[in-house]
Design a protein around this motif. Sequence first.
Motif, PDB file in Angstrom:
ATOM      1  N   ILE A  13       0.836  -1.205   0.000  1.00 13.16           N
ATOM      2  CA  ILE A  13       0.000   0.000   0.000  1.00 13.16           C
ATOM      3  C   ILE A  13       0.868   1.250   0.000  1.00 13.16           C
ATOM      4  CG2 ILE A  13      -1.848   1.230   1.197  1.00 13.16           C
ATOM      5  CD1 ILE A  13      -2.654  -1.451   2.456  1.00 13.16           C
ATOM      6  N   GLY A  14       1.980   1.214   0.731  1.00 13.50           N
ATOM      7  CA  GLY A  14       2.846   2.387   0.814  1.00 13.50           C
ATOM      8  C   GLY A  14       3.374   2.817  -0.535  1.00 13.50           C
ATOM      9  N   VAL A  29       9.019  11.765   1.281  1.00 19.33           N
ATOM     10  CA  VAL A  29      10.150  11.151   1.969  1.00 19.33           C
ATOM     11  C   VAL A  29       9.710   9.741   2.351  1.00 19.33           C
ATOM     12  CG1 VAL A  29      11.702  11.249   3.954  1.00 19.33           C
ATOM     13  CG2 VAL A  29      10.933  13.371   2.851  1.00 19.33           C
ATOM     14  N   GLY A  30      10.358   8.738   1.770  1.00 18.92           N
ATOM     15  CA  GLY A  30       9.983   7.359   2.021  1.00 18.92           C
ATOM     16  C   GLY A  30      10.898   6.692   3.032  1.00 18.92           C
ATOM     17  N   LEU A  31      10.304   5.861   3.878  1.00 18.10           N
ATOM     18  CA  LEU A  31      11.054   5.128   4.899  1.00 18.10           C
ATOM     19  C   LEU A  31      10.616   3.673   4.855  1.00 18.10           C
ATOM     20  CD1 LEU A  31      11.529   6.241   8.608  1.00 18.10           C
ATOM     21  CD2 LEU A  31      10.825   3.927   8.050  1.00 18.10           C
ATOM     22  N   ASP A  32      11.583   2.763   4.865  1.00 17.26           N
ATOM     23  CA  ASP A  32      11.272   1.333   4.906  1.00 17.26           C
ATOM     24  C   ASP A  32      12.542   0.592   5.312  1.00 17.26           C
ATOM     25  OD1 ASP A  32      10.566  -1.491   3.968  1.00 17.26           O
ATOM     26  OD2 ASP A  32       8.793  -0.406   3.280  1.00 17.26           O
ATOM     27  N   ALA A  86       2.132   9.854   6.632  1.00 16.16           N
ATOM     28  CA  ALA A  86       1.293   8.693   6.360  1.00 16.16           C
ATOM     29  C   ALA A  86       2.058   7.465   6.853  1.00 16.16           C
ATOM     30  CB  ALA A  86       0.978   8.579   4.871  1.00 16.16           C
ATOM     31  N   HIS A  87       1.699   7.011   8.018  1.00 14.72           N
ATOM     32  CA  HIS A  87       2.441   5.935   8.688  1.00 14.72           C
ATOM     33  C   HIS A  87       1.801   4.589   8.348  1.00 14.72           C
ATOM     34  CE1 HIS A  87       4.427   3.445  11.499  1.00 14.72           C
ATOM     35  NE2 HIS A  87       3.575   3.569  12.506  1.00 14.72           N
ATOM     36  N   LEU A  88       2.338   3.947   7.310  1.00 14.61           N
ATOM     37  CA  LEU A  88       1.818   2.653   6.861  1.00 14.61           C
ATOM     38  C   LEU A  88       2.760   1.508   7.184  1.00 14.61           C
ATOM     39  CD1 LEU A  88       0.432   3.634   3.327  1.00 14.61           C
ATOM     40  CD2 LEU A  88      -0.637   3.903   5.570  1.00 14.61           C
ATOM     41  N   GLY A  89       3.969   1.809   7.634  1.00 12.13           N
ATOM     42  CA  GLY A  89       4.945   0.771   7.940  1.00 12.13           C
ATOM     43  C   GLY A  89       4.502  -0.069   9.128  1.00 12.13           C
ATOM     44  N   ALA A  90       4.594  -1.376   8.987  1.00 18.70           N
ATOM     45  CA  ALA A  90       4.210  -2.292  10.068  1.00 18.70           C
ATOM     46  C   ALA A  90       4.676  -3.692   9.710  1.00 18.70           C
ATOM     47  CB  ALA A  90       2.693  -2.295  10.278  1.00 18.70           C
ATOM     48  N   GLN A  91       4.711  -4.557  10.714  1.00 24.50           N
ATOM     49  CA  GLN A  91       4.895  -5.978  10.437  1.00 24.50           C
ATOM     50  C   GLN A  91       3.514  -6.574  10.243  1.00 24.50           C
ATOM     51  OE1 GLN A  91       7.702  -8.056   9.864  1.00 24.50           O
ATOM     52  NE2 GLN A  91       5.898  -9.138   9.114  1.00 24.50           N
ATOM     53  N   ALA A 122       8.102  17.570  16.567  1.00 23.75           N
ATOM     54  CA  ALA A 122       8.068  18.545  15.468  1.00 23.75           C
ATOM     55  C   ALA A 122       7.413  19.854  15.887  1.00 23.75           C
ATOM     56  CB  ALA A 122       7.332  17.953  14.273  1.00 23.75           C
ATOM     57  N   GLU A 123       6.803  19.887  17.069  1.00 28.34           N
ATOM     58  CA  GLU A 123       6.256  21.113  17.684  1.00 28.34           C
ATOM     59  C   GLU A 123       5.314  21.862  16.748  1.00 28.34           C
ATOM     60  OE1 GLU A 123       9.776  23.214  18.850  1.00 28.34           O
ATOM     61  OE2 GLU A 123       9.964  22.080  20.730  1.00 28.34           O
ATOM     62  N   GLY A 124       4.322  21.140  16.234  1.00 33.80           N
ATOM     63  CA  GLY A 124       3.291  21.771  15.435  1.00 33.80           C
ATOM     64  C   GLY A 124       3.582  21.850  13.945  1.00 33.80           C
ATOM     65  N   ARG A 125       4.808  21.550  13.537  1.00 30.43           N
ATOM     66  CA  ARG A 125       5.142  21.622  12.114  1.00 30.43           C
ATOM     67  C   ARG A 125       4.377  20.571  11.312  1.00 30.43           C
ATOM     68  NH1 ARG A 125       9.356  18.673   9.989  1.00 30.43           N
ATOM     69  NH2 ARG A 125      10.338  18.526  12.042  1.00 30.43           N
ATOM     70  N   ILE A 126       4.164  19.385  11.885  1.00 29.23           N
ATOM     71  CA  ILE A 126       3.415  18.321  11.217  1.00 29.23           C
ATOM     72  C   ILE A 126       1.944  18.471  11.586  1.00 29.23           C
ATOM     73  CG2 ILE A 126       3.081  15.829  11.041  1.00 29.23           C
ATOM     74  CD1 ILE A 126       6.104  15.534  11.478  1.00 29.23           C
ATOM     75  N   ARG A 127       1.150  18.858  10.608  1.00 31.39           N
ATOM     76  CA  ARG A 127      -0.231  19.238  10.886  1.00 31.39           C
ATOM     77  C   ARG A 127      -1.215  18.076  10.868  1.00 31.39           C
ATOM     78  NH1 ARG A 127      -2.437  20.229   5.595  1.00 31.39           N
ATOM     79  NH2 ARG A 127      -0.820  20.451   3.997  1.00 31.39           N
ATOM     80  N   HIS A 128      -0.807  16.922  10.339  1.00 34.54           N
ATOM     81  CA  HIS A 128      -1.726  15.783  10.342  1.00 34.54           C
ATOM     82  C   HIS A 128      -0.938  14.501  10.135  1.00 34.54           C
ATOM     83  CE1 HIS A 128      -5.591  13.725   8.600  1.00 34.54           C
ATOM     84  NE2 HIS A 128      -5.428  13.473   9.880  1.00 34.54           N
ATOM     85  N   THR A 129      -1.303  13.470  10.894  1.00 32.88           N
ATOM     86  CA  THR A 129      -0.715  12.145  10.754  1.00 32.88           C
ATOM     87  C   THR A 129      -1.835  11.131  10.554  1.00 32.88           C
ATOM     88  OG1 THR A 129       1.173  12.699  12.153  1.00 32.88           O
ATOM     89  CG2 THR A 129       0.666  10.357  11.877  1.00 32.88           C
ATOM     90  N   VAL A 130      -1.752  10.411   9.439  1.00 32.34           N
ATOM     91  CA  VAL A 130      -2.667   9.299   9.168  1.00 32.34           C
ATOM     92  C   VAL A 130      -1.874   8.008   9.342  1.00 32.34           C
ATOM     93  CG1 VAL A 130      -4.037   8.139   7.388  1.00 32.34           C
ATOM     94  CG2 VAL A 130      -4.097  10.630   7.593  1.00 32.34           C
ATOM     95  N   TYR A 131      -2.431   7.043  10.052  1.00 37.52           N
ATOM     96  CA  TYR A 131      -1.707   5.788  10.251  1.00 37.52           C
ATOM     97  C   TYR A 131      -2.620   4.603   9.948  1.00 37.52           C
ATOM     98  CZ  TYR A 131      -4.089   5.121  14.751  1.00 37.52           C
ATOM     99  OH  TYR A 131      -5.039   4.928  15.727  1.00 37.52           O
ATOM    100  N   ALA A 132      -1.991   3.476   9.622  1.00 36.12           N
ATOM    101  CA  ALA A 132      -2.717   2.262   9.261  1.00 36.12           C
ATOM    102  C   ALA A 132      -2.993   1.414  10.483  1.00 36.12           C
ATOM    103  CB  ALA A 132      -1.914   1.458   8.244  1.00 36.12           C
ATOM    104  N   SER A 133      -4.261   1.099  10.672  1.00 35.54           N
ATOM    105  CA  SER A 133      -4.651   0.058  11.610  1.00 35.54           C
ATOM    106  C   SER A 133      -5.208  -1.095  10.776  1.00 35.54           C
ATOM    107  CB  SER A 133      -5.647   0.581  12.640  1.00 35.54           C
ATOM    108  OG  SER A 133      -5.865  -0.405  13.640  1.00 35.54           O
TER     109      SER A 133
END
Length: 326
Positions: A13-14, A29-32, A86-91, A122-133
């Motif tokens: 999905i990521g 910015v991708g992380l994996d 967009a936090h989609l990383g998970a096992q 980030a002290e307010g710099r990141i205005r929204h975080t969506v994560y996968a459940s």
Amino acid sequence: MGAVLVTGAAGFIGAHLCRALLARGEEVVGLDNLNPYYDPALKRRRLAALTEGARPGQFRFHQLDLADHEAVLALMAAEAGLDRVAHLGAQAGVRWSLEQPFAYTASNVTGQLSVLEGVRRAEGRIRHTVYASTSSVYGARTDGAFREGDRTDHPASLYAATKKAGEVMADSYVCLYGLRLTGLRFFTVYGPWGRPDMAVWLFTDAMTQGRPIRLFNEGRMRRDFTFVEDIVAGVLAALDHPPEAPAHRLYNIGNSQPEELTELVAALEEELGVKAQLELLPMQPGDVPTTFADTSAMRRDFGWAPTTRLRDGVGHWARWWREYHG
């Protein structure tokens, strides 16, 4: 507009989400960590496909483990342009959690905490975080559509328990630090570039190699199969509409139309031109008989609705499979 951090960027999905963000001109910015849960070569091919057509510097990839909280915090601090996550990383994977339980706490609990703490700092710099459940938080149910307000305190697998823990941690970070968070409970995602441990891949591989398909619970399983492009459209809709005030919102994101596994098999038979051999087996530990999403909240708040029928989605999948395997 700033950049979006996508964790799990080389995942199924990521990678699709990264492609959609890049297509609309976003910096990503991708992380994996490219772990070997399944063949990392597939993950690298997804990443290679992302860079095709992207302008120089539009996609920046970092190979990091979410459980390495110091590295994750350093990355989020260094990427000063980040304003959404967009936090989609998970096992992933219910069955593997029976064999490698500590991999799930590392990625899904410590990893969730790494991201939440990075957003806080980030002290307010990141205005929204969506994560996968996941829909797995609802446990083993057969009593109709799953709604966000239903009880989720009886997970049937450690995987589900770790994802439920991530939701509870998100609640605490909103209460403590006033973050804006949205959790999405995914329901049985499938489509091109999918995971080799999921039914669509396993069934296709078995059918094309002349091996029998293993159907657990003797095939009496129903899944709310959701096409990956519908999922990505929902993630973008949520990401683009942060809550007006600090809040933690939870939404189901699924097709709202459970299908018997035999329907998936029939669609694959039609697309592949191969008759499936079936091996009927008992229920596996940790599995659930049904998933069924009530998505009325996603429709109400974001105007999102799935548009891809299972037969059409399987057609897209089969065309990708032939191309990928030559």
